[in-house]
Design a protein around this motif. Sequence first.
Motif, PDB file in Angstrom:
ATOM      1  N   ILE A 114      -1.449   1.194  -5.326  1.00  0.00           N
ATOM      2  CA  ILE A 114      -0.852  -0.323  -4.927  1.00  0.00           C
ATOM      3  C   ILE A 114       0.864  -0.750  -5.659  1.00  0.00           C
ATOM      4  CG2 ILE A 114      -2.752  -1.476  -3.502  1.00  0.00           C
ATOM      5  CD1 ILE A 114      -3.516  -3.269  -5.789  1.00  0.00           C
ATOM      6  N   HIS A 167      -6.687   3.451  -2.732  1.00  0.00           N
ATOM      7  CA  HIS A 167      -5.520   3.104  -2.704  1.00  0.00           C
ATOM      8  C   HIS A 167      -4.820   2.671  -3.713  1.00  0.00           C
ATOM      9  CE1 HIS A 167      -6.944   3.604   1.995  1.00  0.00           C
ATOM     10  NE2 HIS A 167      -7.748   2.490   1.143  1.00  0.00           N
ATOM     11  N   THR A 177      -7.219  -8.412  -4.076  1.00  0.00           N
ATOM     12  CA  THR A 177      -8.286  -7.766  -3.148  1.00  0.00           C
ATOM     13  C   THR A 177      -9.327  -7.703  -3.309  1.00  0.00           C
ATOM     14  OG1 THR A 177      -7.489  -5.864  -5.023  1.00  0.00           O
ATOM     15  CG2 THR A 177      -5.992  -5.788  -3.162  1.00  0.00           C
ATOM     16  N   TRP A 209       1.479  -0.948  -0.334  1.00  0.00           N
ATOM     17  CA  TRP A 209      -0.122  -0.409  -0.245  1.00  0.00           C
ATOM     18  C   TRP A 209       0.975   1.025   0.089  1.00  0.00           C
ATOM     19  CZ3 TRP A 209      -5.068  -1.260  -1.303  1.00  0.00           C
ATOM     20  CH2 TRP A 209      -5.338  -2.929  -0.190  1.00  0.00           C
ATOM     21  N   LEU A 258      -4.968  -3.300   5.786  1.00  0.00           N
ATOM     22  CA  LEU A 258      -4.617  -1.770   4.725  1.00  0.00           C
ATOM     23  C   LEU A 258      -4.434  -0.895   5.884  1.00  0.00           C
ATOM     24  CD1 LEU A 258      -6.048   0.033   2.401  1.00  0.00           C
ATOM     25  CD2 LEU A 258      -8.205   0.058   3.587  1.00  0.00           C
ATOM     26  N   ASP A 268       2.187   5.179   0.134  1.00  0.00           N
ATOM     27  CA  ASP A 268       1.953   6.491   0.439  1.00  0.00           C
ATOM     28  C   ASP A 268       3.236   7.330   0.218  1.00  0.00           C
ATOM     29  OD1 ASP A 268       4.368   6.053   1.973  1.00  0.00           O
ATOM     30  OD2 ASP A 268       2.995   4.757   3.332  1.00  0.00           O
ATOM     31  N   LEU A 311     -11.362  -2.104   3.350  1.00  0.00           N
ATOM     32  CA  LEU A 311     -11.036  -1.956   1.950  1.00  0.00           C
ATOM     33  C   LEU A 311     -12.917  -2.230   1.155  1.00  0.00           C
ATOM     34  CD1 LEU A 311      -9.739  -1.265  -0.074  1.00  0.00           C
ATOM     35  CD2 LEU A 311      -9.347  -3.076  -1.449  1.00  0.00           C
TER      36      LEU A 311
END
Length: 279
Positions: free
Chosen positions: A115, A113, A247, A42, A278, A44, A165
């Motif tokens: 990924i 999100h 997912t 994930w 997550l 950021d 999610l």
Amino acid sequence: MTAPAEETDRAAFARQWAEWHTAHERVLAAPHGFLAITSLRWLDATPTRFPDAPGAWSTTEEGVVVELDDGEELALDGQALRGRHVFGVIPERDGLFPTAGDAVVEVAKRGGHDILRPRHPDNDLLRDFTGTPAYDPDPRWVRTGRFLPFDAPRPTTVGAVVEGLQHVYDAPGEVEFELDGTTHRLTAFNGRAPGSLLVLFTDATSGVTTYAANRSLSLAAPDADGRVLVDFNRAANLPCAYTDLATCPLPPAGNRLPVAVEAGEKTPTSPTHAAPALP
């Protein structure tokens, strides 16, 4: 002696099902298919390096960004990527697949999100795959149903196998059919081909002989009278049945059949990876 027509028809039915199942397994076990995924990251705002993909990866207002050191390289659409590369904002449920040697580094968006999912053809899960068990095909599980369109597509929020999610799909309508004299309706999403449908469901076999979270059923586009062929022999596992690094969406509320649909694919070997939570 000539075989009775019924036996000939059942043999052809079984052969067609086997061809479908073989093709489905071939996609799953492709060198860069879901069994080749080695991690789920994930992203950021902090550029971060991972052991199974070159570069430092982050998500920014520009979209997904990778910063490659000297000697590191990716390739996308025939072009070499070096240094800092901006992949841009990736639409929901879409993705890009740059290569790194014999690996593919999937860059995608799921549930809002960004990924990263590297795919390596020498992954143990892919190497050890021996196939998916399934019920013997049986014509009794083939039903002619009806597509009941909504006045307008309904945005439908469903959960995912990753805790926290959510996925949102436009549902164009419901599919109605009968099993053992009882009428059932399932919410349908749009399929891959224009006009086709996708149904996610569970039933009384889920968690017993079939994967607990979901199975999927692809339906051809309804005919002019709204009829659709509902063949539960082709109920298929989603990737999450094989790896925790998927997912996959859960079925919509109401898409649990109270009957045991003893048709289609069964539970495969347990996943061998543990996906990070997550953030």
